[in-house]
Scaffold this motif. Structure first.
Motif, short mmCIF file in Angstrom:
data_model
loop_
_atom_site.label_atom_id
_atom_site.label_comp_id
_atom_site.label_asym_id
_atom_site.label_seq_id
_atom_site.Cartn_x
_atom_site.Cartn_y
_atom_site.Cartn_z
N TRP A 198 -7.00 6.28 1.33
CA TRP A 198 -6.54 7.18 0.34
C TRP A 198 -7.27 8.31 -0.25
CZ3 TRP A 198 -1.78 8.44 -1.29
CH2 TRP A 198 -1.71 8.73 -2.45
N PRO A 252 -8.18 0.40 2.59
CA PRO A 252 -7.11 1.30 2.03
C PRO A 252 -7.44 2.53 1.09
CG PRO A 252 -6.49 -0.85 2.15
CD PRO A 252 -7.62 -1.02 2.50
N TRP A 262 -9.46 -4.22 0.22
CA TRP A 262 -9.03 -3.09 -0.56
C TRP A 262 -10.02 -1.79 -0.29
CZ3 TRP A 262 -13.12 -0.84 -3.21
CH2 TRP A 262 -14.19 -1.63 -3.40
N ASN A 287 0.83 -1.25 0.02
CA ASN A 287 -0.06 0.03 -0.10
C ASN A 287 0.89 1.21 0.04
OD1 ASN A 287 -2.29 -1.66 0.00
ND2 ASN A 287 -2.46 -1.43 2.46
#
Length: 672
Positions: A561, A557, A554, A463
């Motif tokens: 983000w 993250p 996913w 990541n």
């Protein structure tokens, strides 16, 4: 109609005020000149009229003060100093951005460029324009919304004589349609030649308020303009006869075959020329300089919609004459009454409203409007004062006449500001320069290079490699780029105030703030996607597909983000709006991981006495509608992001900056 009553600026320490109890009127259908020496308070008077400077007094624009007009740019067109705009922005982009600000179609920008004669400079950057072209762009910006009133501060400063003549012809065309024009100047001859009424001030006080003919007769030096192919010979003859008669005569040889004779008369000069056999082509009593011929007023492209009233203005400007043609009898055919035509921006005018689909009238007189010299014998009729004049000029939007002595400003009025189409304005502002494109390229290159370095060094999670975020760095390149774009959102407004030409500081209203936050959030997400894509492509190209693997989780993250990028962009927007600087806005973005995160980490250290487990199920119980099972994962992911030191610090910073922005920008402006 402009009524300025008791304008008084706030005095400086131990100095008198720049403007002291100034009262005057500018009537519709005529051009008014505010004349004064440099430092006499002309610019300060305009700023007081536009409520841009502190002081006392009130100014009524067709019966309403500026803060009572919902959309000032549609009522008053302003040109103060240079064109406010980013130097790297093109002329067309600047005008299209201002079209979104005043709420007119973008096609209006092309029409106005044709009107002011800069159609061939649409792709020229503002920073490369000459003084004359800069003035034309400023006029186009002031007339975008087709306002009834034009306020221009030294519009002819630094212009050539032909440029000055063209500009005054355009202003004359606006006034001939019933509009009100007020411009400042320090040239008495220009005021007498180009205006219908001259308001003279000195040291901020009213000296005289006269018709232009009376002003020229009483305050300008009369002269005789002579045009002859034997200028040197005639000057010698007149000089010898004046010395013989012991008369004081001053003879000035102008360019070409022109003479200006002071202290004599047409009869004396004509008799002297006849006695000595000197051919004379022109002989006229005048005041001021003989103007050069005016270049043709450019014609806008014919079309339906917003250019209709502009075509009417072109037709009027082409037919107007500002003085007698050299060699003809003294006459002044210019319209001087308020009923000469409807206001360009008023409803019920003779021309169609923008967007109505009507075609423009044919221009019957394409000849250039010649700007001559105002003769002392030519006295244009003064516009009638009172309600009749106002009603004649503005038949459907006229307001009842009020006595100026009884008018009082209304208290506790909230001033409306900001662009009328904020999202369109913000999009044109952002993409009008190369800044977002250069930022995206720089972020992609730096992010890819950083990802390669992290992959080569090893001991870095996937990541962090995709985000190009090393442990020692406070923020990844994409977050810094998002913060930079956010800081420029308000920072460029204060450095190049496109919205402040007629409102003072940048109007920070909720519509403009929402548009900036939304556009910056979208740019931040696009920047983040570009950075991740560039990093993945670089890693795949250099190290092969074995380095990257499909993540098992996913959602968290990705939310983290996206939240980081959007939070940095919003922090830049709010900080630059609160501190009025792009540098301070970017500094606030950097301060979040450098200063705020360590404080939040200290607060969150240690075990909690009451763990917050089961929050997702309790949130589900608060909603009446059933939620899908996948919603728990997104809720837990969002809570986990906010529980992190960076997320908590960013959320705390956004709350503080939002409060600071609300305190500095969303206050109600109360005027008594």
């Amino acid at each position: 109609m402009i009524q300025a009553i008791g304008l008084t600026s706030t005095p400086r320490r131990d100095l008198p005020p720049l403007v002291d109890d100034l009262t005057f009127e500018a009537r519709p259908g005529c051009v008014t000149a505010l004349l004064g020496e440099p430092g006499s308070g002309k610019t300060t008077a305009l700023r007081l009229m536009l409520e841009l400077a502190p002081g006392r007094g009130v100014t009524y624009f067709r019966g309403r003060p500026l803060h009572r007009i919902p959309h000032p740019a549609r009522e008053v067109g302003v040109l103060l100093g240079d064109v406010p705009g980013h130097p790297s922005r093109t002329v067309r982009n600047q005008l299209r951005m201002l079209c979104a600000a005043v709420g007119v179609p973008a096609a209006r920008a092309d029409t106005m460029m044709e009107v002011v004669g800069i159609g061939g400079l649409r792709d020229q950057r503002l920073g490369s324009l000459s003084a004359g072209m800069d003035r034309r762009v400023g006029l186009a910006a002031a007339m975008l919304a087709d306002p009834c009133t034009l306020l221009l501060d030294e519009p002819t400063a630094g212009l050539a004589p032909r440029e000055r003549a063209w500009l005054h012809a355009l202003l004359r065309g606006h006034a001939s349609l019933g509009g009100t024009v007020l411009f400042t100047t320090d040239d008495a001859k220009e005021a007498a030649r180009s205006a219908d009424r001259v308001v003279s001030i000195a040291s901020g006080r009213l000296v005289a308020d006269q018709d232009a003919a009376d002003f020229a007769r009483t305050r300008l030096r009369p002269r005789v303009a002579v045009r002859t192919p034997h200028a040197a010979r005639l000057a010698d003859v007149l000089g010898r006869e004046a010395r013989a008669a012991h008369r004081g005569v001053e003879i000035v040889e102008e360019s070409g075959s022109r003479l200006s004779v002071y202290g004599s008369s047409c009869a004396e000069i004509g008799e002297a020329a006849f006695r000595h056999g000197v051919l004379v082509h022109q002989l006229a009593d005048e005041t001021g300089d003989t103007a050069l011929p005016v270049p043709p007023v450019p014609q806008a492209r014919t079309g339906a919609g917003s250019g209709v009233r502009l075509e009417a203005r072109l037709e009027a400007a082409a037919q107007v004459r500002t003085g007698p043609h050299p060699g003809t009898a003294a006459s002044d055919p210019r319209p001087g009454t308020a009923a000469s035509g409807p206001c360009p921006g008023a409803a019920g005018s003779g021309s169609a409203d923008p967007g109505s689909g009507a075609t423009d009238p044919a221009i019957t007189d394409p000849r250039p409007a010649a700007t001559g010299v105002r003769s002392a014998a030519a006295t244009p009729p003064a516009p009638p004062a009172g309600p009749a004049a106002t009603a004649g000029a503005f038949p459907r939007r006229a307001r009842p006449a009020r006595d100026a002595r009884t008018v009082r400003p209304a208290p506790a009025v909230r001033r409306i500001g900001g662009p009328l189409r904020p999202v369109r304005y913000e999009l044109r502002r952002v993409f009008g320069t190369a800044t977002p494109y250069l930022t995206a390229v720089l972020v992609a290159v730096v992010s890819a290079a950083t990802a390669l370095v992290l992959a080569r060094a090893g001991h870095t999670s996937q990541n962090r490699m995709l985000a190009a975020w090393p442990e020692p760095f406070p923020l990844p390149p994409a977050a810094l780029g998002a913060g930079l774009l956010g800081a420029l959102a308000f920072g460029e407004e204060y450095r190049y105030p496109a919205l402040a030409a007629d409102r003072g500081t940048v109007p920070r209203r909720l519509g403009l703030l929402t548009a900036k936050l939304g556009v910056c959030a979208a740019l931040a997400l696009l920047l983040g996607a570009l950075a991740v894509t560039a990093d993945a492509a670089a890693l795949h190209l250099v190290f092969g597909p074995a380095l990257l693997r499909a993540p098992a989780e996913w959602a968290a993250p990705a939310a983290s983000w996206a939240g980081l990028l959007v939070g940095c962009a919003w922090a830049g927007v709010l900080a630059s709006g609160a501190f009025r600087s792009a540098v301070l806005g970017l500094a606030a973005v950097l301060a979040v991981p450098v200063a705020v995160v360590p404080l939040v980490r200290k607060v969150l250290e240690g075990p909690s006495a009451h763990p917050a487990s089961g929050v997702a199920s309790r949130l589900r119980a608060l909603t009446s509608a059933p939620l899908p099972p996948e919603a728990d994962r997104f809720v837990l992911g969002a809570l986990r992001v906010m529980a992190q030191p960076v997320g908590a610090a960013l959320l705390l910073s956004l709350m503080v900056l939002l409060c600071a922005y609300a305190f500095t920008g969303l206050r109600t402006r109360v005027r008594w």
